[in-house]
Write a protein that holds these residues in place. Structure first.
Motif, PDB file in Angstrom:
ATOM      1  N   ASN A  67      44.618  24.551  30.824  1.00  0.00           N
ATOM      2  CA  ASN A  67      45.551  25.157  31.778  1.00  0.00           C
ATOM      3  C   ASN A  67      45.272  26.646  31.958  1.00  0.00           C
ATOM      4  O   ASN A  67      46.034  27.486  31.487  1.00  0.00           O
ATOM      5  CB  ASN A  67      46.998  24.957  31.302  1.00  0.00           C
ATOM      6  N   PRO A  68      44.202  27.015  32.657  1.00  0.00           N
ATOM      7  CA  PRO A  68      43.900  28.430  32.837  1.00  0.00           C
ATOM      8  C   PRO A  68      44.916  29.105  33.763  1.00  0.00           C
ATOM      9  O   PRO A  68      45.540  28.460  34.603  1.00  0.00           O
ATOM     10  CB  PRO A  68      42.512  28.412  33.483  1.00  0.00           C
ATOM     11  N   ILE A  69      45.065  30.405  33.583  1.00  0.00           N
ATOM     12  CA  ILE A  69      45.887  31.238  34.462  1.00  0.00           C
ATOM     13  C   ILE A  69      44.930  31.951  35.405  1.00  0.00           C
ATOM     14  O   ILE A  69      43.969  32.583  34.951  1.00  0.00           O
ATOM     15  CB  ILE A  69      46.680  32.274  33.639  1.00  0.00           C
ATOM     16  N   VAL A  70      45.163  31.852  36.713  1.00  0.00           N
ATOM     17  CA  VAL A  70      44.248  32.418  37.702  1.00  0.00           C
ATOM     18  C   VAL A  70      44.968  33.470  38.536  1.00  0.00           C
ATOM     19  O   VAL A  70      46.036  33.206  39.092  1.00  0.00           O
ATOM     20  CB  VAL A  70      43.682  31.322  38.629  1.00  0.00           C
ATOM     21  N   LEU A  71      44.375  34.665  38.628  1.00  0.00           N
ATOM     22  CA  LEU A  71      44.901  35.748  39.446  1.00  0.00           C
ATOM     23  C   LEU A  71      43.870  36.078  40.524  1.00  0.00           C
ATOM     24  O   LEU A  71      42.892  36.782  40.264  1.00  0.00           O
ATOM     25  CB  LEU A  71      45.183  36.980  38.589  1.00  0.00           C
ATOM     26  N   PRO A  72      44.050  35.569  41.753  1.00  0.00           N
ATOM     27  CA  PRO A  72      43.048  35.760  42.800  1.00  0.00           C
ATOM     28  C   PRO A  72      43.128  37.124  43.479  1.00  0.00           C
ATOM     29  O   PRO A  72      44.197  37.721  43.576  1.00  0.00           O
ATOM     30  CB  PRO A  72      43.383  34.646  43.798  1.00  0.00           C
ATOM     31  N   ASP A  73      41.974  37.596  43.931  1.00  0.00           N
ATOM     32  CA  ASP A  73      41.858  38.804  44.750  1.00  0.00           C
ATOM     33  C   ASP A  73      40.961  38.427  45.928  1.00  0.00           C
ATOM     34  O   ASP A  73      39.745  38.589  45.883  1.00  0.00           O
ATOM     35  CB  ASP A  73      41.262  39.947  43.946  1.00  0.00           C
ATOM     36  N   VAL A  74      41.581  37.877  46.965  1.00  0.00           N
ATOM     37  CA  VAL A  74      40.837  37.388  48.122  1.00  0.00           C
ATOM     38  C   VAL A  74      40.183  38.563  48.851  1.00  0.00           C
ATOM     39  O   VAL A  74      40.839  39.545  49.172  1.00  0.00           O
ATOM     40  CB  VAL A  74      41.773  36.613  49.072  1.00  0.00           C
ATOM     41  N   GLY A  75      38.871  38.453  49.072  1.00  0.00           N
ATOM     42  CA  GLY A  75      38.134  39.513  49.754  1.00  0.00           C
ATOM     43  C   GLY A  75      37.986  40.766  48.921  1.00  0.00           C
ATOM     44  O   GLY A  75      37.710  41.836  49.447  1.00  0.00           O
ATOM     45  N   GLY A  76      38.140  40.638  47.607  1.00  0.00           N
ATOM     46  CA  GLY A  76      38.085  41.795  46.716  1.00  0.00           C
ATOM     47  C   GLY A  76      36.741  42.475  46.666  1.00  0.00           C
ATOM     48  O   GLY A  76      36.647  43.656  46.393  1.00  0.00           O
TER      49      GLY A  76
END
Length: 88
Positions: free
Chosen positions: A25-34
């Protein structure tokens, strides 16, 4: 739903799926277009100790769709009061 929110959900899903080879169960913090040409996410695994949670960086090439995960690294030096693990 906004296009940016939909993209964040896709990045979270794809990076989470890739990280499930390592963690259930990973925790994911996205930065779209980062980063130009890439969607980026920070992916954290389960806390191993009070001072250490392993972290990966996930890159998705926006042109090819290829998902790449970095090797895990220790972010404890960035956390107040946490101490880096030593040794292997």
């Amino acid at each position: 739903m906004s296009i940016k929110f939909e993209r964040q959900m896709e990045v979270s899903s794809r990076c989470g799926e890739a990280a499930r080879e390592t963690w259930q169960n990973p925790i994911v913090l996205p930065d779209v277009g980062g980063v130009p040409g890439y969607d980026v996410a920070v992916v954290a695994g389960p806390r191993l100790t009070d001072a250490y949670r392993p972290v990966l960086v996930c890159l998705i090439n926006t042109e090819t769709g290829v998902v790449t995960l970095s090797k895990g690294f220790d972010i404890s030096p960035l956390l107040p009061g946490a101490h880096a693990l030593t040794g292997e």
